[in-house]
Design an enzyme around this catalytic site. Structure first.
Site, short mmCIF file in Angstrom:
data_model
loop_
_atom_site.label_atom_id
_atom_site.label_comp_id
_atom_site.label_asym_id
_atom_site.label_seq_id
_atom_site.Cartn_x
_atom_site.Cartn_y
_atom_site.Cartn_z
NE ARG A 164 -3.49 -1.09 10.07
CZ ARG A 164 -2.46 -0.56 9.40
NH1 ARG A 164 -2.54 0.62 8.84
NH2 ARG A 164 -1.35 -1.25 9.27
CE LYS A 207 -2.10 -0.98 3.91
NZ LYS A 207 -1.51 -2.29 4.26
NE ARG A 228 2.89 -4.41 11.21
CZ ARG A 228 3.83 -4.28 10.28
NH1 ARG A 228 5.02 -4.83 10.44
NH2 ARG A 228 3.59 -3.58 9.19
NE ARG A 270 6.85 0.01 9.84
CZ ARG A 270 5.62 -0.01 9.31
NH1 ARG A 270 5.42 0.54 8.13
NH2 ARG A 270 4.63 -0.58 9.94
NE ARG A 282 7.81 -2.51 5.61
CZ ARG A 282 6.51 -2.25 5.77
NH1 ARG A 282 5.74 -2.01 4.74
NH2 ARG A 282 5.99 -2.26 6.97
P1 AMP Z 1 1.52 0.77 8.88
O1 AMP Z 1 2.67 1.68 8.60
O2 AMP Z 1 0.33 1.07 8.01
O3 AMP Z 1 1.91 -0.68 8.82
O4 AMP Z 1 1.06 1.06 10.38
C1 AMP Z 1 1.94 0.85 11.47
C2 AMP Z 1 1.19 0.78 12.78
O5 AMP Z 1 0.50 2.01 13.02
C3 AMP Z 1 0.10 -0.27 12.85
O6 AMP Z 1 0.61 -1.55 13.19
C4 AMP Z 1 -0.79 0.30 13.96
O7 AMP Z 1 -0.21 0.12 15.24
C5 AMP Z 1 -0.75 1.78 13.66
N1 AMP Z 1 -1.82 2.18 12.72
C6 AMP Z 1 -1.70 2.54 11.42
N2 AMP Z 1 -2.89 2.84 10.88
C7 AMP Z 1 -3.80 2.67 11.87
C8 AMP Z 1 -5.22 2.81 11.96
N3 AMP Z 1 -5.97 3.19 10.91
N4 AMP Z 1 -5.82 2.53 13.15
C9 AMP Z 1 -5.11 2.17 14.22
N5 AMP Z 1 -3.77 2.00 14.21
C10 AMP Z 1 -3.12 2.24 13.06
#
Ligand code: AMP
Length: 214
Positions: free
Chosen positions: A85, A13, A168, A157, A124
């Site tokens: 999410r 994404k 996750r 990360r 990554r």
């Molecule tokens: P990502 O970079 O999209 O993988 O997001 C990293 C982390 O941020 C996730 O594992 C969640 O802890 C938090 N996060 C990202 N987007 C959301 C969301 N829409 N709602 C809640 N937590 C989020």
């Protein structure tokens, strides 16, 4: 135009969203990036979010909803990545779009096998300065540890460690996957198989988004 990309962690994404938003001329709003920036800056929201993020859990809805609402009404066209999410966030998004007289022109679900997701997440690497993404094997930087785009330092990360990845993916299955039934009957819904190479997936996405733009 307003685009929503959703799918499991590691499906691409961020990589695809960044490229697509640039091509279409809209703002890439990546919830994870916004949260990581808030953590880095030590804001109140960032302090609250950190422990959830480190554990691979979702940050509380009201916090992310507020952050997104602040940004959506200040831009001319956006691509949402990583928000919503869960179904409660999707409902909150519908309500805020209604309030602002906006709508989604394309809702795209990206999917890939669990094997592909694991391979992508564990390999990554991300630039600390510009956020550009690399992969140890599939798209390595020219100089190890250094970003091709800006010369910044590459890092892995915290939540791309195997134990956190498992959490996750579980959170995705339990909370995010139900978005598929929430969105799939809408006329602007589309699905993209994201198992292939980055360029191949990008072409499919671009075609879909251009079609939605009429
Ligand atoms: P990502 O970079 O999209 O993988 O997001 C990293 C982390 O941020 C996730 O594992 C969640 O802890 C938090 N996060 C990202 N987007 C959301 C969301 N829409 N709602 C809640 N937590 C989020």
């Amino acid at each position: 135009m307003n685009v929503l990309l959703f799918g499991p962690p590691g499906v691409g994404k961020g990589t695809q969203g960044q490229r697509l938003a640039r091509e279409v001329g809209i703002v890439h709003l990546a919830m994870g990036d916004l949260l990581r920036e808030a953590v880095r800056q030590g804001t109140e929201a960032g302090k609250k979010a950190k422990a959830y993020m480190d554990a691979g859990e979702l940050v509380p809805d009201e916090l992310v909803v507020r952050m997104i609402e602040d940004r959506i009404h200040n831009v001319q066209g956006f691509l949402l990545d990583g928000f919503p999410r869960n179904v409660a966030q999707a409902r909150a998004l519908d309500a805020m779009l209604d309030r602002q007289g906006l709508h989604l022109d394309a809702i795209v679900f990206m999917d890939a096998s669990e094997e592909t997701l694991l391979e992508r997440l564990t390999g990554r690497l991300i630039c600390r300065a510009c956020g550009f993404g690399f992969h140890r094997h599939y798209s390595p930087p020219k100089i190890p540890g250094v970003c091709d785009q800006c010369g910044g330092e590459l890092y892995q990360r915290e939540d791309d460690r195997e134990d956190v990845i498992a959490d996750r993916l579980r959170v995705y299955r339990e909370q995010t996957a139900p978005l598929l039934s929430y969105y799939r009957n809408r006329p602007v819904f589309g699905m993209v198989d994201a198992n292939g190479g980055a360029d191949e997936v990008y072409e499919k996405l671009l075609r879909m988004v251009k079609q939605a733009d009429g």
